[in-house]
Design a protein around this motif. Structure first.
Motif, PDB file in Angstrom:
ATOM      1  N   VAL A  38       0.830  -1.202   0.000  1.00  0.00           N
ATOM      2  CA  VAL A  38       0.000   0.000   0.000  1.00  0.00           C
ATOM      3  C   VAL A  38       0.865   1.253   0.000  1.00  0.00           C
ATOM      4  O   VAL A  38       1.795   1.384   0.799  1.00  0.00           O
ATOM      5  CB  VAL A  38      -0.925   0.038   1.234  1.00  0.00           C
ATOM      6  CG1 VAL A  38      -1.782   1.306   1.204  1.00  0.00           C
ATOM      7  CG2 VAL A  38      -1.802  -1.191   1.286  1.00  0.00           C
ATOM      8  N   VAL A  39       0.541   2.175  -0.903  1.00  0.00           N
ATOM      9  CA  VAL A  39       1.065   3.538  -0.869  1.00  0.00           C
ATOM     10  C   VAL A  39      -0.142   4.457  -0.769  1.00  0.00           C
ATOM     11  O   VAL A  39      -1.147   4.257  -1.471  1.00  0.00           O
ATOM     12  CB  VAL A  39       1.879   3.878  -2.142  1.00  0.00           C
ATOM     13  CG1 VAL A  39       2.329   5.337  -2.115  1.00  0.00           C
ATOM     14  CG2 VAL A  39       3.070   2.957  -2.279  1.00  0.00           C
ATOM     15  N   VAL A  40      -0.073   5.454   0.122  1.00  0.00           N
ATOM     16  CA  VAL A  40      -1.182   6.394   0.307  1.00  0.00           C
ATOM     17  C   VAL A  40      -0.776   7.769  -0.207  1.00  0.00           C
ATOM     18  O   VAL A  40       0.333   8.246   0.068  1.00  0.00           O
ATOM     19  CB  VAL A  40      -1.574   6.498   1.796  1.00  0.00           C
ATOM     20  CG1 VAL A  40      -2.594   7.618   2.010  1.00  0.00           C
ATOM     21  CG2 VAL A  40      -2.147   5.181   2.293  1.00  0.00           C
ATOM     22  N   LEU A  41      -1.679   8.397  -0.949  1.00  0.00           N
ATOM     23  CA  LEU A  41      -1.521   9.794  -1.350  1.00  0.00           C
ATOM     24  C   LEU A  41      -2.624  10.591  -0.661  1.00  0.00           C
ATOM     25  O   LEU A  41      -3.820  10.313  -0.852  1.00  0.00           O
ATOM     26  CB  LEU A  41      -1.641   9.940  -2.874  1.00  0.00           C
ATOM     27  CG  LEU A  41      -1.468  11.363  -3.429  1.00  0.00           C
ATOM     28  CD1 LEU A  41      -0.035  11.849  -3.234  1.00  0.00           C
ATOM     29  CD2 LEU A  41      -1.859  11.426  -4.912  1.00  0.00           C
ATOM     30  N   CYS A  42      -2.231  11.557   0.180  1.00  0.00           N
ATOM     31  CA  CYS A  42      -3.228  12.381   0.861  1.00  0.00           C
ATOM     32  C   CYS A  42      -2.713  13.816   0.946  1.00  0.00           C
ATOM     33  O   CYS A  42      -1.596  14.115   0.532  1.00  0.00           O
ATOM     34  CB  CYS A  42      -3.551  11.822   2.238  1.00  0.00           C
ATOM     35  SG  CYS A  42      -2.198  11.905   3.430  1.00  0.00           S
ATOM     36  N   ASN A  43      -3.530  14.707   1.472  1.00  0.00           N
ATOM     37  CA  ASN A  43      -3.172  16.112   1.544  1.00  0.00           C
ATOM     38  C   ASN A  43      -2.131  16.368   2.644  1.00  0.00           C
ATOM     39  O   ASN A  43      -2.159  15.729   3.692  1.00  0.00           O
ATOM     40  CB  ASN A  43      -4.409  16.969   1.798  1.00  0.00           C
ATOM     41  CG  ASN A  43      -5.197  16.528   3.019  1.00  0.00           C
ATOM     42  OD1 ASN A  43      -5.580  15.362   3.117  1.00  0.00           O
ATOM     43  ND2 ASN A  43      -5.433  17.426   3.941  1.00  0.00           N
ATOM     44  N   PRO A  44      -1.192  17.299   2.414  1.00  0.00           N
ATOM     45  CA  PRO A  44      -0.188  17.603   3.442  1.00  0.00           C
ATOM     46  C   PRO A  44      -0.859  18.212   4.670  1.00  0.00           C
ATOM     47  O   PRO A  44      -1.860  18.924   4.569  1.00  0.00           O
ATOM     48  CB  PRO A  44       0.732  18.616   2.753  1.00  0.00           C
ATOM     49  CG  PRO A  44      -0.101  19.215   1.667  1.00  0.00           C
ATOM     50  CD  PRO A  44      -1.033  18.131   1.208  1.00  0.00           C
ATOM     51  N   GLY A  45      -0.325  17.916   5.824  1.00  0.00           N
ATOM     52  CA  GLY A  45      -0.917  18.438   7.056  1.00  0.00           C
ATOM     53  C   GLY A  45      -2.034  17.588   7.591  1.00  0.00           C
ATOM     54  O   GLY A  45      -2.540  17.813   8.693  1.00  0.00           O
ATOM     55  N   SER A  46      -2.453  16.586   6.850  1.00  0.00           N
ATOM     56  CA  SER A  46      -3.519  15.698   7.300  1.00  0.00           C
ATOM     57  C   SER A  46      -3.056  14.867   8.493  1.00  0.00           C
ATOM     58  O   SER A  46      -1.920  14.408   8.544  1.00  0.00           O
ATOM     59  CB  SER A  46      -3.939  14.767   6.160  1.00  0.00           C
ATOM     60  OG  SER A  46      -4.763  13.730   6.640  1.00  0.00           O
ATOM     61  N   GLY A  47      -3.973  14.669   9.436  1.00  0.00           N
ATOM     62  CA  GLY A  47      -3.688  13.783  10.555  1.00  0.00           C
ATOM     63  C   GLY A  47      -3.446  12.356  10.119  1.00  0.00           C
ATOM     64  O   GLY A  47      -2.905  11.548  10.879  1.00  0.00           O
TER      65      GLY A  47
END
Length: 367
Positions: A38-47
């Motif tokens: 698994v690789v996750v792409l999410c917004n910076p600063g996200s918990g």
């Protein structure tokens, strides 16, 4: 068996982790299954960044703040090609519109998430960037009602819409009940909670009209989590109840599950466009039964007459009758609560969500 390479694209900008827990736990469960990378792409600063990284999951970031962003599309497309991604799993509309577009011409299978009924049409061009995007191979729906609703609109292969219930863990629900001593509630009152972002469709007006139909001498307090106490609209709706002094708008709270745990019954009188309500699952996990309207996945979540009561949507009289029934039968109320907790443990757990998602991944890759 070859491991499946997954790129999960998601977004979360609240400090409160409760709304994202089931989704995050599914991703973590997939990672720990040993069957996927698994690789996750999410917004910076996200918990979510620290949440995932402490589980050993690689996290990359992108702003993910536009419905169509050429830089986001390029980034996702490069990741698909460079990381040899087998499945692109998209968890919200921004992820879907950018991710599905990025996947055009690649070998990656594309999975989207659908969380509620309604608000989709073949005649709305924007829907072709999300749930009607032609590049989607599967759409995982949070409830059977959501799946059936979506199939009315999907072109071609309607079997691409499938249901996987969100998984909850009992480990999340071990906190003490919320301390409500500052509300000066009347001793031994029968406490109802409504936990929701109070859009009109959540049915606050239905609950207030139902309360007005009940005998005035009933010892009832109502806790409204998500209702702004300074809102003139909320105050106007509260007046409909005829018992303003017993209605307590608490605003937004990070301890919403614990507030529900401090009630006898949680109410969800949604009039339309419901999915599988997290607030009901949270309350049920604390052994608190529910009265819900028969819309979206509510009737799948609450087994009528066993774990709670299901009433017609937009029907204050039926809602009032259900409240009256449980008010006068506290033993039945407790029995419903115990059964509701067992139902969440057996039917809406993290493990079943992970297992069913893996089956969907394999079915696409092996096809």
């Amino acid at each position: 068996m070859k491991k499946i390479n997954i790129l999960a694209v998601t977004h979360h900008d609240r400090e409160n982790i409760n709304p994202i827990r089931p989704e995050a736990s599914q991703i973590i469960g997939l990672h720990h299954s040993g069957q996927v990378n698994v690789v996750v792409l999410c917004n910076p600063g996200s918990g979510l960044v620290s949440f995932f990284e402490k589980e050993g999951i690689e996290v990359l970031t992108d702003s993910l703040d536009k419905k169509i962003s050429f830089s986001t599309i390029r980034k996702i497309r490069n990741l698909i090609n460079n990381r040899n991604i087998d499945v692109l799993h998209l968890f919200n509309n921004i992820a879907c519109s950018n991710g599905a577009t990025a996947a055009i011409g690649t070998k990656a299978k594309v999975v989207a998430y659908r969380g509620q009924t309604g608000n989709i049409s073949r005649f709305d061009p924007s829907c072709y960037l999300t749930m009607l995007h032609p590049r989607l191979d599967r759409i995982i729906c949070v409830a059977k009602a959501v799946e059936l609703d979506l199939k009315k609109h999907v072109w071609g292969n309607k079997s691409k819409a499938v249901t996987v219930y969100k998984g909850h863990s009992q480990l999340w629900y071990q906190n003490d009940k919320a301390d409500l001593s500052n509300l000066n509630l009347i001793e031994e009152s029968f406490r109802l909670s409504l936990v929701a972002n109070l859009r009109p469709r959540k049915g606050l007006h239905v609950l207030m009209e139902a309360l007005a139909l009940l005998p005035k001498d009933l010892n009832i307090d109502v806790l409204l989590v998500g209702a702004d106490p300074n809102s003139s609209k909320v105050q106007e709706l509260i007046k409909l109840s005829g018992r303003e002094e017993r209605i307590h708008p608490l605003g937004y709270r990070n301890d919403a599950p614990e507030v529900a745990a401090a009630s006898d019954v949680t109410i969800l009188p949604t009039t339309k466009r419901e999915g599988l309500c997290r607030a009901v699952l949270e309350a049920n996990s604390y052994g608190v039964p529910s009265i819900v309207s028969d819309t979206g996945g509510n009737a799948e979540l609450v087994k009528n007459g066993v774990t709670g009561l299901v009433v017609p949507p937009g029907d204050p009289k039926s809602l009032a009758d259900a409240i009256f029934k449980l008010y006068h039968n506290r033993d039945l109320c407790r029995d419903f609560g115990n059964a509701a907790r067992e139902r969440v443990i057996n039917k809406f757990n993290v493990e079943q969500g992970v297992e069913e998602t893996l089956v969907i991944y394999r079915s696409m890759i092996d096809a």
